[in-house]
Motif scaffolding. Structure first.
Motif, PDB file in Angstrom:
ATOM      1  N   LEU A  34       0.822  -1.208   0.000  1.00 49.60           N
ATOM      2  CA  LEU A  34       0.000   0.000   0.000  1.00 49.60           C
ATOM      3  C   LEU A  34       0.860   1.264   0.000  1.00 49.60           C
ATOM      4  O   LEU A  34       0.550   2.230  -0.695  1.00 49.60           O
ATOM      5  CB  LEU A  34      -0.944   0.012   1.201  1.00 49.60           C
ATOM      6  N   GLU A  35       1.922   1.261   0.776  1.00 51.60           N
ATOM      7  CA  GLU A  35       2.818   2.419   0.813  1.00 51.60           C
ATOM      8  C   GLU A  35       3.435   2.671  -0.555  1.00 51.60           C
ATOM      9  O   GLU A  35       3.515   3.817  -1.015  1.00 51.60           O
ATOM     10  CB  GLU A  35       3.912   2.217   1.866  1.00 51.60           C
ATOM     11  N   ILE A  36       3.860   1.611  -1.222  1.00 51.77           N
ATOM     12  CA  ILE A  36       4.439   1.739  -2.558  1.00 51.77           C
ATOM     13  C   ILE A  36       3.404   2.292  -3.536  1.00 51.77           C
ATOM     14  O   ILE A  36       3.686   3.216  -4.309  1.00 51.77           O
ATOM     15  CB  ILE A  36       4.983   0.381  -3.048  1.00 51.77           C
ATOM     16  N   GLN A  37       2.189   1.744  -3.490  1.00 54.65           N
ATOM     17  CA  GLN A  37       1.141   2.198  -4.395  1.00 54.65           C
ATOM     18  C   GLN A  37       0.752   3.645  -4.121  1.00 54.65           C
ATOM     19  O   GLN A  37       0.500   4.411  -5.059  1.00 54.65           O
ATOM     20  CB  GLN A  37      -0.080   1.282  -4.302  1.00 54.65           C
ATOM     21  N   GLY A  42       0.899   9.277  -5.722  1.00 52.84           N
ATOM     22  CA  GLY A  42       1.291  10.653  -5.455  1.00 52.84           C
ATOM     23  C   GLY A  42       2.169  11.212  -6.562  1.00 52.84           C
ATOM     24  O   GLY A  42       1.995  12.357  -6.992  1.00 52.84           O
ATOM     25  N   THR A  43       3.106  10.398  -7.030  1.00 50.34           N
ATOM     26  CA  THR A  43       3.978  10.820  -8.129  1.00 50.34           C
ATOM     27  C   THR A  43       3.170  11.066  -9.394  1.00 50.34           C
ATOM     28  O   THR A  43       3.376  12.067 -10.088  1.00 50.34           O
ATOM     29  CB  THR A  43       5.055   9.744  -8.397  1.00 50.34           C
ATOM     30  N   ASN A  46       1.262  14.318  -9.026  1.00 57.81           N
ATOM     31  CA  ASN A  46       2.167  15.457  -9.207  1.00 57.81           C
ATOM     32  C   ASN A  46       2.498  15.676 -10.675  1.00 57.81           C
ATOM     33  O   ASN A  46       2.509  16.817 -11.162  1.00 57.81           O
ATOM     34  CB  ASN A  46       3.453  15.259  -8.399  1.00 57.81           C
ATOM     35  N   ASN A  47       2.766  14.584 -11.392  1.00 53.57           N
ATOM     36  CA  ASN A  47       3.055  14.696 -12.823  1.00 53.57           C
ATOM     37  C   ASN A  47       1.850  15.238 -13.578  1.00 53.57           C
ATOM     38  O   ASN A  47       1.995  16.066 -14.482  1.00 53.57           O
ATOM     39  CB  ASN A  47       3.471  13.346 -13.397  1.00 53.57           C
ATOM     40  N   LEU A  48       0.674  14.784 -13.222  1.00 53.43           N
ATOM     41  CA  LEU A  48      -0.545  15.262 -13.868  1.00 53.43           C
ATOM     42  C   LEU A  48      -0.732  16.757 -13.624  1.00 53.43           C
ATOM     43  O   LEU A  48      -1.054  17.509 -14.552  1.00 53.43           O
ATOM     44  CB  LEU A  48      -1.761  14.480 -13.362  1.00 53.43           C
ATOM     45  N   GLU A  49      -0.518  17.196 -12.395  1.00 47.29           N
ATOM     46  CA  GLU A  49      -0.632  18.623 -12.075  1.00 47.29           C
ATOM     47  C   GLU A  49       0.357  19.443 -12.897  1.00 47.29           C
ATOM     48  O   GLU A  49       0.009  20.504 -13.425  1.00 47.29           O
ATOM     49  CB  GLU A  49      -0.402  18.859 -10.583  1.00 47.29           C
ATOM     50  N   GLU A  50       1.585  18.945 -13.007  1.00 48.77           N
ATOM     51  CA  GLU A  50       2.598  19.653 -13.801  1.00 48.77           C
ATOM     52  C   GLU A  50       2.176  19.733 -15.267  1.00 48.77           C
ATOM     53  O   GLU A  50       2.315  20.783 -15.899  1.00 48.77           O
ATOM     54  CB  GLU A  50       3.949  18.949 -13.676  1.00 48.77           C
TER      55      GLU A  50
END
Length: 75
Positions: A34-37, A42-43, A46-50
């Motif tokens: 779950l932590e990995i997912q 989150g990454t 962030n990429n989508l927002e950028e």
């Protein structure tokens, strides 16, 4: 308590300890997955927002009020 009852109690205790160790190991593995997912998600966010910001800049939309920008997004 007879010897056979004592042996049975010890065996039951051992079985329960093994089962609890298995459950704990499984829980730890799921937690790590779950932590990995969540990190990956989150990454990606962030990429989508950028990417959205880059597209808005390219379209010269950065001066529009946020309400106008959200009106342009698909529902």
């Amino acid at each position: 308590m007879s010897t056979s009852e004592c042996t049975t109690a010890k065996e039951l205790t051992q079985v329960m300890e093994e089962r609890m160790n298995q459950v704990q190991a499984r829980f730890q593995a799921i937690t790590e997955q779950l932590e990995i997912q969540l990190d990956e998600m989150g990454t990606r966010i962030n990429n989508l927002e950028e990417n959205v910001m880059e597209l808005m800049t390219q379209a010269s939309m950065e001066d529009l009020p946020i309400s106008k920008v959200t009106d342009l997004l698909p529902q």
